[in-house]
Design a protein around this motif. Structure first.
Motif, mmCIF file in Angstrom:
data_model
loop_
_atom_site.group_PDB
_atom_site.id
_atom_site.type_symbol
_atom_site.label_atom_id
_atom_site.label_comp_id
_atom_site.label_asym_id
_atom_site.label_seq_id
_atom_site.Cartn_x
_atom_site.Cartn_y
_atom_site.Cartn_z
ATOM 1 N N VAL A 109 0.813 -1.146 -0.066
ATOM 2 C CA VAL A 109 0.015 -0.250 -0.074
ATOM 3 C C VAL A 109 0.810 1.255 -0.055
ATOM 4 O O VAL A 109 1.892 1.307 0.690
ATOM 5 N N ILE A 110 0.435 2.251 -0.715
ATOM 6 C CA ILE A 110 1.092 3.336 -0.758
ATOM 7 C C ILE A 110 0.165 4.485 -0.260
ATOM 8 O O ILE A 110 -0.892 4.714 -0.696
ATOM 9 N N LEU A 111 0.564 5.101 0.963
ATOM 10 C CA LEU A 111 -0.297 6.303 1.718
ATOM 11 C C LEU A 111 0.429 7.483 1.292
ATOM 12 O O LEU A 111 1.643 7.802 1.656
ATOM 13 N N ILE A 112 -0.397 8.326 0.735
ATOM 14 C CA ILE A 112 -0.117 9.721 0.229
ATOM 15 C C ILE A 112 -0.870 10.841 1.107
ATOM 16 O O ILE A 112 -1.798 10.646 1.290
ATOM 17 N N ASN A 113 0.173 11.742 1.996
ATOM 18 C CA ASN A 113 -0.350 12.597 2.795
ATOM 19 C C ASN A 113 -0.044 14.054 2.491
ATOM 20 O O ASN A 113 1.165 14.210 2.543
ATOM 21 N N PHE A 114 -0.909 14.732 1.803
ATOM 22 C CA PHE A 114 -0.371 16.044 1.451
ATOM 23 C C PHE A 114 -1.440 16.913 2.175
ATOM 24 O O PHE A 114 -2.451 17.120 2.253
ATOM 25 N N LEU A 115 -0.743 17.928 3.050
ATOM 26 C CA LEU A 115 -1.375 18.960 3.979
ATOM 27 C C LEU A 115 -0.927 20.197 3.593
ATOM 28 O O LEU A 115 0.067 20.636 3.228
ATOM 29 N N GLY A 116 -2.182 21.125 3.540
ATOM 30 C CA GLY A 116 -1.756 22.466 3.194
ATOM 31 C C GLY A 116 -1.836 22.747 1.880
ATOM 32 O O GLY A 116 -3.017 23.153 1.193
ATOM 33 N N ARG A 149 -1.877 -0.847 -3.616
ATOM 34 C CA ARG A 149 -3.098 -0.057 -3.511
ATOM 35 C C ARG A 149 -2.688 1.409 -3.193
ATOM 36 O O ARG A 149 -1.606 1.582 -2.577
ATOM 37 N N LEU A 150 -3.582 2.286 -3.533
ATOM 38 C CA LEU A 150 -3.303 3.722 -2.964
ATOM 39 C C LEU A 150 -4.252 4.376 -2.093
ATOM 40 O O LEU A 150 -5.445 4.139 -2.413
ATOM 41 N N LEU A 169 -7.294 2.752 -5.703
ATOM 42 C CA LEU A 169 -7.324 4.030 -5.271
ATOM 43 C C LEU A 169 -8.397 4.239 -4.228
ATOM 44 O O LEU A 169 -9.790 4.254 -4.283
ATOM 45 N N ILE A 170 -8.225 4.943 -3.113
ATOM 46 C CA ILE A 170 -8.962 5.548 -2.149
ATOM 47 C C ILE A 170 -8.656 6.897 -1.790
ATOM 48 O O ILE A 170 -7.326 7.392 -1.696
ATOM 49 N N VAL A 171 -9.588 8.059 -1.820
ATOM 50 C CA VAL A 171 -9.240 9.240 -1.710
ATOM 51 C C VAL A 171 -10.052 9.912 -0.516
ATOM 52 O O VAL A 171 -11.229 9.775 -0.363
ATOM 53 N N VAL A 172 -9.238 10.506 0.490
ATOM 54 C CA VAL A 172 -10.079 10.890 1.906
ATOM 55 C C VAL A 172 -9.337 11.922 2.279
ATOM 56 O O VAL A 172 -8.490 12.489 1.866
ATOM 57 N N GLU A 173 -10.054 12.869 3.179
ATOM 58 C CA GLU A 173 -9.597 14.108 3.532
ATOM 59 C C GLU A 173 -9.092 13.930 5.147
ATOM 60 O O GLU A 173 -8.117 14.839 5.500
ATOM 61 N N ASN A 174 -9.277 12.996 5.885
ATOM 62 C CA ASN A 174 -8.978 12.895 7.332
ATOM 63 C C ASN A 174 -7.868 11.580 7.351
ATOM 64 O O ASN A 174 -7.604 10.652 6.668
ATOM 65 N N LEU A 175 -6.754 12.129 8.079
ATOM 66 C CA LEU A 175 -5.661 11.608 8.025
ATOM 67 C C LEU A 175 -6.015 9.952 8.916
ATOM 68 O O LEU A 175 -5.434 8.891 8.407
ATOM 69 N N ASP A 176 -6.624 10.029 9.915
ATOM 70 C CA ASP A 176 -6.857 8.800 10.766
ATOM 71 C C ASP A 176 -7.731 8.021 9.937
ATOM 72 O O ASP A 176 -7.330 6.587 9.796
ATOM 73 N N GLU A 177 -8.691 8.266 8.938
ATOM 74 C CA GLU A 177 -9.346 7.379 8.123
ATOM 75 C C GLU A 177 -8.414 6.850 7.069
ATOM 76 O O GLU A 177 -8.453 5.731 6.640
ATOM 77 N N VAL A 202 -5.054 6.595 7.364
ATOM 78 C CA VAL A 202 -4.282 5.509 7.980
ATOM 79 C C VAL A 202 -5.070 4.138 8.307
ATOM 80 O O VAL A 202 -4.652 3.110 8.004
ATOM 81 N N ALA A 203 -6.445 4.098 8.766
ATOM 82 C CA ALA A 203 -7.024 2.939 8.881
ATOM 83 C C ALA A 203 -7.322 2.193 7.633
ATOM 84 O O ALA A 203 -7.291 1.075 7.706
ATOM 85 N N GLN A 204 -7.437 3.002 6.722
ATOM 86 C CA GLN A 204 -7.732 2.250 5.326
ATOM 87 C C GLN A 204 -6.506 1.641 4.777
ATOM 88 O O GLN A 204 -6.435 0.429 4.338
ATOM 89 N N ALA A 205 -5.315 2.203 5.049
ATOM 90 C CA ALA A 205 -4.277 1.723 4.430
ATOM 91 C C ALA A 205 -3.768 0.529 5.315
ATOM 92 O O ALA A 205 -3.116 -0.407 4.806
ATOM 93 N N VAL A 206 -3.888 0.524 6.524
ATOM 94 C CA VAL A 206 -3.630 -0.491 7.639
ATOM 95 C C VAL A 206 -4.465 -1.925 6.962
ATOM 96 O O VAL A 206 -4.262 -3.005 6.978
ATOM 97 N N ARG A 207 -5.740 -1.470 6.914
ATOM 98 C CA ARG A 207 -6.743 -2.610 6.583
ATOM 99 C C ARG A 207 -6.213 -3.126 5.061
ATOM 100 O O ARG A 207 -6.279 -4.489 5.015
#
Length: 405
Positions: free
Chosen positions: A307-314, A354-355, A381-389, A391-396
């Motif tokens: 899984v690749i988790l992309i976190n872009f903030l700001g 998976r992204l 591909l999964i796109v969300v706005e909340n970091l906790d969500e 991370v939970a999707q990536a771990v799943r």
């Protein structure tokens, strides 16, 4: 390349910068043979800041308490990093604490001396309290005294601090450093000064000019040698960890926060890259989206990454081009597919990790809408706005059967 605190203290001691009696701890049982007197301070030797807030710094007064504390610290990840070494150091009672640094200003192409009468400060966002002196010509004690004057120091304290600044500059030049920092420089009630903590950042392009530093760098690379992507991790823009979730972020804070969140959610981070700056292997100028494409491509060939988790903030540069870079990545190469279907190739087309993409900020609104359309066309591909969500999707997803690559 940033050194660990115990390595910094060794260099400080050789330069004559005052440091406390200390001892390297490789295993909790080493505390049974401690050569310094209690009470002591046990410090986790990791590169992350804010160790004390995370529980990585403990004051102990007996051997039993020290062994128990060391066991806890050795198993405590801080910003996703577990310590291999602890530092046991004498406790010191400080009346005042200062900040001192020598840093290479890349805009001026000159060293700059920094000083502040408050310790809890960052040289990258110093504000009005930070005093500075640009070393415009060959260094002389004049520059150190000038900084001391601007800090408002007098008498014996002025002389002591000036001497330390001189030695910091000597170390800065001798080792080809980008940064030498003492934070804090403690002052006791009797006026004695002591470097309680320090940071040293080596210019990566100068490593091979110093055999001692090259040997240290080789050990770091051997510890982090988990994938092909580690070839670009030498400049502090990435972290090599052998896990299933690769991370891409647009800043150091964003990267470390994501690492910590994945650990806390029970996931296993893999190689993690900060896309804010160019990588050492980049030989030509590039944009943020170029680095995004490179990061995605490098993580996709790492067989451990599922899984690749992309976190872009700001915000990011060229935000309008970012969705296209992701779209190009997740689309299967038509020539590759045609070759496979026509039996012209025995190799199956590549399957992607998976992204999971977290975009937080008003500037990402259009990007989220566009990526949502791609999401309906692909289960990668999964796109969300909340970091906790996110991370939970990536771990799943990391716990699901892996795609074959």
């Amino acid at each position: 390349m940033d050194l660990l605190e115990y390595q910094v203290k060794e260099w400080f001691g050789k330069m004559g910068i005052p440091v406390l009696p200390s001892q390297r701890i490789d295993h909790p049982t080493d505390l049974k043979r401690l050569k310094i007197c209690y009470p002591i301070v046990l410090k986790s030797q990791v590169h992350a800041d804010e160790r004390a807030k995370a529980g990585g710094v403990r004051i102990v007064e007996t051997t039993i308490d020290a062994i128990a504390a060391a066991q806890n610290i050795f198993n405590l990840p801080i910003w996703g990093e577990l310590p291999e070494v602890l530092l046991a150091e004498s406790k010191y009672d400080a009346k005042d604490e200062f900040y001192l640094a020598v840093v290479l200003d890349t805009a001026l192409c000159r060293p700059v001396l920094l000083g502040c009468k408050e310790a809890d400060i960052d040289w990258e966002s110093p504000g009005e309290k930070m005093q500075y002196v640009v070393v415009e010509q060959e260094f002389s004690p004049f520059y150190a005294r000038r900084l001391g004057l601007k800090m408002g120091l007098k008498g014996a304290l002025m002389q002591s601090v000036s001497d330390i600044i001189e030695k910091m500059y000597q170390l800065f030049v001798q080792k080809d450093l980008d940064l030498v920092e003492i934070n804090p420089l403690a002052v006791s009630a009797s006026g004695q000064v002591m470097a309680l903590n320090g940071k040293v950042r080596v210019n990566p392009r100068a490593i091979n000019r110093h055999p001692e530093i090259a040997q240290m760098a080789a050990k770091i690379m051997n510890r982090n040698k988990v994938s092909k992507t580690n070839g670009i991790l030498g400049d502090g823009n990435g972290i090599g960890i052998n896990g299933k979730i690769g991370i891409l972020a647009n800043g150091t804070g964003s990267l470390l926060t994501t690492l910590d969140a994945v650990f806390n959610a029970g996931g296993k981070p893999g190689v993690s890259l900060n896309l804010r700056h160019s990588f050492l292997t980049d030989t030509t100028p590039n944009t943020f989206c170029d680095r995004l494409a490179t990061g995605l491509r490098n993580l996709s060939v790492d067989k451990s990454i599922q899984v690749i988790l992309i976190n872009f903030l700001g915000t990011i540069p060229d935000v309008s081009q970012m969705p296209e870079a992701i779209a190009n990545f997740i689309q299967l190469d038509p020539q590759e597919l045609k070759s496979y279907l026509s039996n012209g190739s025995k190799n199956k087309p590549r399957y992607l990790p998976r992204l999971v993409i977290r975009l937080a900020g008003s500037e990402f609104q259009s990007a989220r809408k566009y990526l949502a359309t791609l999401n309906s066309e692909s289960d990668t591909l999964i796109v969300v706005e909340n970091l906790d969500e996110a991370v939970a999707q990536a771990v799943r997803l990391a716990k699901l059967p892996a795609y074959k690559k």
